[in-house]
Design an enzyme around this catalytic site. Structure first.
Site, PDB file in Angstrom:
ATOM      1  CB  SER A  84     -16.771  -0.145  -1.371  1.00  0.00           C
ATOM      2  OG  SER A  84     -17.069   1.213  -1.204  1.00  0.00           O
ATOM      3  CB  SER A 141      -3.806   3.557   5.216  1.00  0.00           C
ATOM      4  OG  SER A 141      -3.260   4.781   4.778  1.00  0.00           O
ATOM      5  CG  ASN A 144     -16.791   1.873  -7.070  1.00  0.00           C
ATOM      6  OD1 ASN A 144     -16.369   3.038  -7.083  1.00  0.00           O
ATOM      7  ND2 ASN A 144     -16.708   1.107  -6.000  1.00  0.00           N
ATOM      8  CG  LEU A 188     -20.258   6.941  -7.430  1.00  0.00           C
ATOM      9  CD1 LEU A 188     -21.589   6.353  -6.986  1.00  0.00           C
ATOM     10  CD2 LEU A 188     -20.358   8.451  -7.582  1.00  0.00           C
ATOM     11  CG  HIS A 205     -17.843   5.638   0.639  1.00  0.00           C
ATOM     12  ND1 HIS A 205     -17.042   4.974  -0.270  1.00  0.00           N
ATOM     13  CD2 HIS A 205     -17.122   5.717   1.783  1.00  0.00           C
ATOM     14  CE1 HIS A 205     -15.887   4.682   0.306  1.00  0.00           C
ATOM     15  NE2 HIS A 205     -15.911   5.127   1.547  1.00  0.00           N
ATOM     16  CD  GLU A 228      11.842   8.561  -0.195  1.00  0.00           C
ATOM     17  OE1 GLU A 228      10.790   8.905  -0.784  1.00  0.00           O
ATOM     18  OE2 GLU A 228      12.952   9.033  -0.490  1.00  0.00           O
ATOM     19  CG  PHE A 274      14.942  11.831   2.440  1.00  0.00           C
ATOM     20  CD1 PHE A 274      14.509  13.126   2.739  1.00  0.00           C
ATOM     21  CD2 PHE A 274      16.185  11.682   1.848  1.00  0.00           C
ATOM     22  CE1 PHE A 274      15.306  14.238   2.447  1.00  0.00           C
ATOM     23  CE2 PHE A 274      16.987  12.780   1.556  1.00  0.00           C
ATOM     24  CZ  PHE A 274      16.545  14.063   1.857  1.00  0.00           C
ATOM     25  NE  ARG A 290      27.692  14.505   5.544  1.00  0.00           N
ATOM     26  CZ  ARG A 290      28.750  15.264   5.740  1.00  0.00           C
ATOM     27  NH1 ARG A 290      29.018  15.711   6.953  1.00  0.00           N
ATOM     28  NH2 ARG A 290      29.546  15.607   4.749  1.00  0.00           N
TER      29      ARG A 290
END
Lengths: 620, 620
Positions: free
Chosen positions: A34, A119, A180, A182, A256, A362, A387, A469
């Site tokens: 990669s 990630s 690439n 793959l 990979h 978000e 959220f 709230r």
């Protein structure tokens, strides 16, 4: 040979491949193939287009180079060697204990790495944040180059970044997609269909250029075109081959993340080890980063104990943040299209130039905050606490980046009432407590909220403030101090039989319970555990030893929140019994009061649990 | 008037508006204006295009109607009234205690609601899952209609759905975007620029139709075109006005989520209360849902204590899942482009027709699983545990939907070694424990893993299995039983002085520590806490009472995981001291063994903590 010589660029590309293979081999693992696909792209970038002073990585004029495809770390480190930032010996420490060249890049000890990646789908949204900082905060002409994988284009967070970058007109941002073909386990959705990437990008409003990612002259022209394009960001969609240049792995499935088997043969095929060094152009150092004017003597919000009007902690958050922005020019705010609910709008009104509407996205919200702190800004990002869970992976990675960001999540718990469980954060304390080096705060009154907002601005790492709230009475003086890691004993006597620990809305329920218990002759100590992490062990241990019985109560699920924080503080304490009250089941329709009652976290439930623990019968 | 009469459709649209206002008024809150914009779209849909037997909501031939914009719940319930599913009295119980008409829809007691929505950007990815089930699993011609807001188009999860639906050729799916221009706090990014939505959709490979969302005839034609379009999904981009029909709120800022002030006037403007009932067309009930053939006597994987070869629990997961698929035709598998790492590929090989490659799009991965269980399938979805955090909000909402899904997260903890912290799940136990009604399992050996996979298939709610990258020895017999909520005492004596509690990789470290302690004359009990939630309180309390000292050890952060589960089980137990060992700091480069050691969760650290707790000096 000079940087302008195509032969030099090709040689440099080969060196980056060779070094990617050698480092992966030395480390015993790593993503050589990669790395090899993107080597020519990087060769041209560093030799001709990047503006970066590697001796002065903190120079605000530097470009930013972010590898969204963080698994191509052998390539990153090979680039660092090629530019003279690390030497060959260090390159070969890759992935070994004590090395700063980790399996995926982190900024821990590498000053040229802005953020941790690995990630997928995070580098581009963070790059958008850096580019926003360049345009609107620093107001400097640095460019942001983000190297993306084709597989990660499937992540929705990449679309959020494409959408926002075009919306904000970030012509200082270039995304380079290394197509690439793959992925980890086979072909991507689109293979080498470059148009599938460029069509989407153009629909989002980007300038898109398709290019042969192994043709250094074409790449050079594409980067030049990107630099010259104004008003919109540019994406370079580069057709490449994974494992390019080594027959045994080139464009092969199932290669990979695996080191090359026959390294000697591979290096020979690539023309052997080279030791080229690239002179990277330094940035133009004209101009200093913009600094916003502060308002001199801003009015810090204050509420008095005698105030009859109650105030929601979310409102206090907004007011304190606006005041903080008046004091400090580094504070910026972002929100996920709910600023009239989180009250970030107070900041918007006071400091519109430093507010960023990130819309309902978000991941991009948190990614932008991380990007802005790369440039030294102090971002506060807000949404409904429920959220923020959409961006949990971004928060997790922000901690790996050792980023300093302040988050505010509003509308916590069943006490929001009628809107129902989709809007109720009931897992947020657990989720944020589990983040490395995080801080988790949960104020109950407006003065406390404001004080904690100020603390957060100076606090490293990920800090999270949970706001409510509904409105709260003022129970603390405006000048009361609240340190991170502290707590407040809001009620006590010399003869407490039980301790009630709450925070936020449950603190008031605990106080009401203490009143009810007092009527039965049971003295209850009440602790406001506004700092859920770090937690005030000393005060809790004292209460445990003096009362022997503790009831914890939280508007949150039983797992991982306030109750578990208390249990953790008392893990090795004997002779104390703890009873956790929390939201055990799924809330249905109802008002705040009804839901606090149904969930068993109101004053009645607390008093009942306390009586049981203290060995008192329920009143007749 | 008949369903084909445009006047009837217009009247029905007005009734839906009127009822949206009346229900919001009765509830005291609710999103009337966001309902009113989509009323004509829904009127035409239910009168002319939806195929649904409201008396038989479980009929597999029914279409599916999902409100991705779940805040338009007044409209949903007004639709339910218009089709005769609920009466007017019930409509007016909206948002009140005990009502099944919650602020945002949940399927709890409403058989016509497939899934809970209200966290934006989830309905369409779930709809993709239902449509995938229709095409590839049930193989029935039902259609899936998803009503989307324009604001939520900013969510990356919507792009994931657009991408996947086109890739999978889901011509049984229609998305309806209610482009009312206004989000919660102002205009969306794109306002009424319909092309911005349709251009993106076409780039993703959808058929896109722009329409005036208040022109019933145009809407009718668009739905007909959607139904006739083959090979690709259709999106209807409808220009609408928020609060349509009531001057005081129509296309006005700052009217989001607020009840109409002058209800009487509004109803008058809309022509008053109506009581129309729509005959919704019933589906063609020809054909039964497809059932996959099972292989008769599938071979359940077994490992023997005498096996010399160690086996990773992730490998055992894949093998057990493949065997389970041979036994049960309802089991399906999904993976986020890492099936060669999670070993979901074992299932793929055995049952390719029931495997879904969802690529690197974790929100769509979980959304699809939720969609498939709507149709009664039993989905197992897998990725790296770290990357499931990307879909945390989807998991949270799946719990609100009371969905039954099994999740497997591989590559947990520092024990993955060289790949580094971006790939290490260190927060997953905390995050999943905090989910309502969740089950959290963490096996250490292959037979245990396989047994738990079988348990998960029959277990309601969200179940999460954490698997490990490295190989483990076989320590349990192939026929040993492992129930959810259980634990195994793997080492004990009549005179244990301390208890060591581990799971997964740390169980083996605990066993090694027990050996070392035995050499010093300290007897240690060792508990395999493979069921982190629910937790085996009885066994833990017995150990507490018999040994008085417990060391917990986990390859996870100290907050919210195994240690906190143990503390929770012992909250009210006196005379026990607990010491939690966990990963306190950010891991750097290193091998699994090195990182277990550096993190203080290896045998040496466990033995040290146990000696301290048991009051024994460290060996000289």
């Amino acid at each position: 040979m000079t940087n302008n010589d195509p032969d030099f660029l090709r040689e440099l590309g080969q060196q980056l491949r060779v070094d990617s293979i050698r480092s992966s081999d030395a480390g015993g693992s790593g993503h050589a193939t990669s790395s090899m696909s993107a080597a020519d792209l990087l060769a041209v970038l560093i030799a001709k287009h990047l503006r970066y002073d590697f001796d002065s990585p903190d120079d605000p004029h530097n470009d930013h180079l972010i590898f969204s495809k963080g698994h191509a770390s052998p390539l990153i480190y090979s680039v660092f060697k090629a530019v003279g930032a690390i030497d060959d010996d260090e390159l070969l420490t890759y992935r070994q204990q004590g090395s700063r060249l980790e399996g995926h890049p982190t900024p821990a000890d590498l000053p040229w790495v802005d953020v941790a990646t690995g990630s997928l789908g995070q580098g581009l949204p963070i790059g958008v944040g850096v580019a926003l900082a360049g345009k609107r905060l620093d107001q400097l002409p640095f460019r942001v180059w983000v190297v993306c994988g084709d597989s990660e284009m499937a992540e929705g967070s990449m679309s959020e970044a494409f959408e926002h970058a075009a919306f904000a007109g970030l012509d200082n941002l270039t995304a380079i997609i290394d197509v690439n073909r793959l992925g980890q386990r086979g072909e991507t959705m689109h293979g080498w269909d470059l148009a599938s990437f460029s069509d989407r990008a153009r629909a989002f409003g980007w300038h898109a250029i398709e290019v042969d990612g192994h043709d250094v002259e074409a790449i050079d022209a594409a980067f030049a075109e990107a630099t010259e394009t104004t008003g919109k960001p540019t994406v370079i969609v580069a057709q490449t081959k994974k494992g390019k240049g080594v027959k045994a792995v080139e464009d092969q499935d199932d290669k990979h993340g695996k080191p090359i088997e026959d390294v000697e043969e591979a290096l020979e095929e690539l023309g052997g080890v080279r030791d080229l060094t690239v002179e990277v152009s330094k940035p133009d150092t004209d101009g200093e980063p913009h600094r916003f004017e502060t308002s001199g003597e801003p009015e810090w919000p204050r509420w008095e104990l005698t105030d009859e009007e109650e105030v929601a902690t979310r409102k206090a958050y907004g007011m304190a943040l606006a005041a903080l922005g008046g004091e400090r020019s580094d504070v910026v705010a972002l929100d996920g299209e709910v600023s009239n609910s989180t009250h970030a709008e107070e900041f918007t009104k006071a400091h519109p130039d430093r507010f960023f509407e990130m819309y309902i996205a978000e991941c991009q919200l948190i990614g932008a905050a991380v990007g802005m702190q790369v440039r030294g800004w102090t971002p506060f990002a807000s949404s409904f606490a429920a959220f923020l869970s959409r961006a949990y992976d971004f928060v997790r990675m922000a901690a790996v980046s050792q980023a300093k960001i302040a988050l505010c999540g509003s509308h916590a718990g069943v006490s929001i009432g009628e809107d129902g469980p989709s809007q109720m954060a009931l897992e947020d304390l657990a989720a944020f407590r589990a983040i490395t080096s995080s801080t988790v705060l949960y104020p109950c009154d407006p003065n406390q909220t404001a004080a904690l907002v100020r603390e957060m601005a100076d606090h490293d790492g990920i800090s999270f403030l949970r706001t409510s709230r509904g409105k709260s009475p003022v129970i603390y003086e405006a000048d009361e101090e609240f340190e991170i890691g502290g707590s407040k004993v809001v009620r006590s006597s010399d003869d407490d039989q039980v301790t009630l620990v709450g925070a936020g809305v449950t603190l008031f329920e605990a106080l009401k319970a203490a009143d009810a218990l007092a009527e039965d002759g049971v003295n209850a100590r009440v602790i406001d555990l506004y700092s859920i992490k770090p937690v005030d062990e000393e005060t809790l241990r004292e209460a445990a030893s003096e009362t022997g019985a503790i009831v914890t109560v939280e508007d949150h699920r039983p797992e991982g929140g306030l109750g578990d924080a208390v249990l953790g503080a008392l893990a090795d304490v004997e002779n104390v019994r703890v009873r956790k009250l929390a939201v055990e089941s799924l809330p249905g329709a109802g008002s705040p009061e009804q839901l606090l009652h149904e969930s068993g976290i109101d004053a009645e439930a607390i008093a009942g649990a306390a009586r049981e623990l203290a060995g008192q019968p329920a009143p007749a």
